[in-house]
Design a protein around this motif. Structure first.
Motif, PDB file in Angstrom:
ATOM      1  N   ASP A 234       2.978  15.472 -15.852  1.00  0.00           N
ATOM      2  CA  ASP A 234       3.022  14.238 -15.079  1.00  0.00           C
ATOM      3  C   ASP A 234       1.769  14.074 -14.214  1.00  0.00           C
ATOM      4  OD1 ASP A 234       4.672  11.942 -13.864  1.00  0.00           O
ATOM      5  OD2 ASP A 234       4.110  13.117 -12.098  1.00  0.00           O
ATOM      6  N   ALA A 235       1.175  12.875 -14.266  1.00  0.00           N
ATOM      7  CA  ALA A 235       0.040  12.491 -13.402  1.00  0.00           C
ATOM      8  C   ALA A 235      -1.077  13.525 -13.420  1.00  0.00           C
ATOM      9  CB  ALA A 235       0.529  12.273 -11.969  1.00  0.00           C
ATOM     10  N   PHE A 236      -1.216  14.243 -14.540  1.00  0.00           N
ATOM     11  CA  PHE A 236      -2.095  15.406 -14.520  1.00  0.00           C
ATOM     12  C   PHE A 236      -3.573  15.041 -14.486  1.00  0.00           C
ATOM     13  CE2 PHE A 236      -3.900  19.420 -16.002  1.00  0.00           C
ATOM     14  CZ  PHE A 236      -3.235  20.282 -15.137  1.00  0.00           C
ATOM     15  N   GLN A 237      -3.930  13.839 -14.875  1.00  0.00           N
ATOM     16  CA  GLN A 237      -5.349  13.493 -14.836  1.00  0.00           C
ATOM     17  C   GLN A 237      -5.883  13.427 -13.409  1.00  0.00           C
ATOM     18  OE1 GLN A 237      -6.117   9.584 -16.519  1.00  0.00           O
ATOM     19  NE2 GLN A 237      -4.087   8.869 -15.952  1.00  0.00           N
ATOM     20  N   PHE A 238      -4.981  13.439 -12.414  1.00  0.00           N
ATOM     21  CA  PHE A 238      -5.398  13.399 -11.015  1.00  0.00           C
ATOM     22  C   PHE A 238      -5.358  14.773 -10.340  1.00  0.00           C
ATOM     23  CE2 PHE A 238      -3.089   9.256 -11.675  1.00  0.00           C
ATOM     24  CZ  PHE A 238      -4.238   8.502 -11.876  1.00  0.00           C
TER      25      PHE A 238
END
Length: 584
Positions: A234-238
């Protein structure tokens, strides 16, 4: 002089010859599979379950593991091969479980670890893999790590999070997706600010700290050892941050991923994760988001990178965030560009809806009673005939629709409430804002699963945590189960067709008449097999002329009784979807 060969030698020779042929065929098959990099997660069909909305068995109004166990035969009947379930960990539930306070414990509303294991084993016995939602860009502010970190600058967990000491002055502005006040919040106990990309209750974890990264890998190993087959990050690009926290230009938040995502260090961490977890446990991982460019996506998932396995991007979802009708030309362009870019290297997730978006048929089809069935069937035909791993969200196999919620008082989602506050602060037109929110809110996709026409759609015997869509009397599993023309049974046929024909998984994609304003047509070709996919995205009859009409063979899927063909012209009825084999 002619010699007779003993009969038993002939038999041995024939057996050897047959075995040699088998070995040759096996080697040839292995070579082809190697060239395609065939894997179960490419060939599978994934079904996403929002657990608190799927099936409640204890009457508390929230779905639970035992509800999923009760519906395992239903899941098997769909033909799906993977289940991704949204978070069910211990949590204060500020963001419906995406704020985790204990990564190894299960929230009591869902059941026990024994219930989880029974559910997992039941899936495995039916040939269904399990994908865990891993939320490690941030934790809950009630996690013991953060509770310790906020209490003392000397805490062993202090560097598990991002801090800005107050003596350095006001921290540089950071945008928060859920908090109109921004991404830094003050903690009096240590006279400092902590960073949160999402809600105030979701402090960002410090991935630049190797101890924190090891904690995450250990959590993933814990679940892999229980039998989990994959991870959705989850939301790992951040996850990776620039810890100098530079000032970003005014208006930068409009291109959030560019400024806050895909920092170079992220790839170092993913390679480390691959070595620690993905490779030794033979699992796969998909990150939410794929960066800002094709290069970003390839850097995440190309096989030789040894990082993640699947790209999950949002470009085609972004085009339908308002009630204004999206353009089919743009829809075609986006899918065609992404397919071309990933035709040789990397792999895509194909989806049209999930827990963060409104319902598939409302966004891309037609939810009116007249066209809901055929337009949902058309969209499911599209989803299951494209190259990439298809992700189906619970209820989309039925044609579940948005629910009408015109006033902000009806909303409980932190995202909706945060956006409403931001709109008020910016003096936006509240009436127009609510019109868009009613159409696009995540609340639309989280209404209880519609099992039958009894009270609460058969979801619960108690008070459901979220209002059931009033149209459950018409749209439910029981009503569609024995109807061969239902959305449900069309979905099952499409899944079966995909699983039985590798051309729909690995075949080349070629768009036909890209400029056509109403029909999306393309072919899928693999070796000696070729299929034509015809999709009418409108509520009117539409024609397409094809020189290959004489080469059309068997109709494999059709949501109407027949295809209408005159000379070289095919007429598709409103939202008609057909797949036809082509003679080669």
């Amino acid at each position: 002089m002619k010699k007779n060969i003993p009969f038993f030698l002939i038999i041995i020779l024939l057996i050897n010859c047959k075995e040699s042929t088998k070995q040759s065929e096996s080697i040839a098959s292995e070579v082809v599979e190697s060239e395609r990099n065939s894997t179960w997660w490419k060939e599978g069909v994934l079904y996403q379950i929002y657990p608190q909305s799927f099936k409640d068995t204890d009457g508390d109004g929230f779905g639970d593991f035992r509800g999923v166990i009760e519906k395992l035969d239903y899941l098997e009947s769909l033909g799906i091969t993977m289940v991704w379930m949204n978070p069910f960990f211990e949590s204060p539930l500020v963001d419906n479980g995406y704020d985790i306070s204990d990564y190894r414990a299960i929230h009591p509303r869902y059941g026990t670890m024994e219930d989880f294991q029974e559910m997992l084993d039941g899936m495995k016995s039916r040939g269904i893999k399990f994908v865990l939602d891993v939320v490690v860009n941030h934790s809950s502010d009630e996690h013991e790590w953060f509770q310790s970190a906020r209490s003392s600058r000397d805490s062993e967990y202090r560097d598990y999070y991002h801090w800005w000491p107050a003596e350095k002055g006001k921290p540089p502005h950071r945008h928060s997706l859920f908090d109109p006040e921004g991404g830094w919040d003050y903690v009096e106990e240590t006279d400092s600010y902590y960073l949160h990309t999402f809600a105030e209750a979701q402090p960002d974890l410090n991935w630049e700290n190797p101890k924190l990264r090891q904690e995450v890998y250990d959590i993933m190993k814990f679940w892999a050892e229980k039998g989990v087959d994959g991870f959705r990050m989850d939301a790992f690009q951040f996850a990776s941050k620039d810890t100098t926290y530079p000032e970003f230009p005014e208006g930068h938040e409009k291109d959030f991923v560019k400024w806050y995502g895909m920092r170079p260090q992220l790839h170092e961490y993913l390679k480390e994760m691959y070595k620690e977890v993905i490779e030794p446990y033979n699992v796969f991982a998909v990150a939410e988001g794929a960066g800002s460019t094709f290069k970003d996506a390839h850097d995440l998932v190309d096989a030789d990178r040894n990082e993640l396995q699947t790209a999950y991007h949002f470009e085609y979802v972004d085009m339908s965030r308002t009630p204004e009708r999206y353009e089919l030309s743009e829809f075609k362009e986006v899918f065609t560009l992404w397919d071309k870019e990933f035709s040789e290297n990397g792999w895509l997730a194909i989806f049209l809806s999930n827990h963060d978006n409104s319902r598939l048929v409302d966004r891309f089809g037609n939810p009116s009673p007249e066209f809901r069935t055929v337009s949902t069937q058309m969209l499911n035909t599209f989803l299951l005939s494209m190259r990439g791993t298809p992700y189906t969200y619970y209820g989309d196999e039925l044609g579940m629709t948005n629910i009408d919620m015109p006033t902000i008082e009806e909303y409980v989602d932190i995202d909706a409430i945060g956006k409403y506050k931001t709109a008020l602060a910016a003096n936006e037109d509240v009436e127009e804002f609510m019109k868009v929110l009613n159409y696009s809110s995540r609340e639309n996709s989280r209404t209880p699963m519609q099992w039958n026409d009894t009270d609460n759609a058969g979801f619960t015997s108690g008070m459901p945590w979220k209002k059931v869509n009033p149209n459950y009397k018409e749209i439910n599993v029981a009503a569609q189960e024995n109807n061969p023309n239902s959305v449900l049974n069309h979905f099952r046929k499409m899944v079966k067709l995909r699983k039985e024909n590798e051309v729909l998984v690995y075949g080349d994609y070629q768009i036909i008449q890209q400029e056509h304003p109403e029909i999306y047509a393309y072919t899928r070709t693999l070796d000696n097999q070729k299929m034509l996919v015809l999709l009418n995205f409108t509520d009117q009859d539409s024609n397409i002329s094809l020189p290959e009409v004489n080469s059309l063979n068997n109709t494999l899927i059709n949501n109407y009784e027949a295809l209408t063909i005159n000379n070289n012209t095919i007429t598709l009825k409103p939202y008609q979807a057909a797949i036809v084999s082509i003679k080669k």
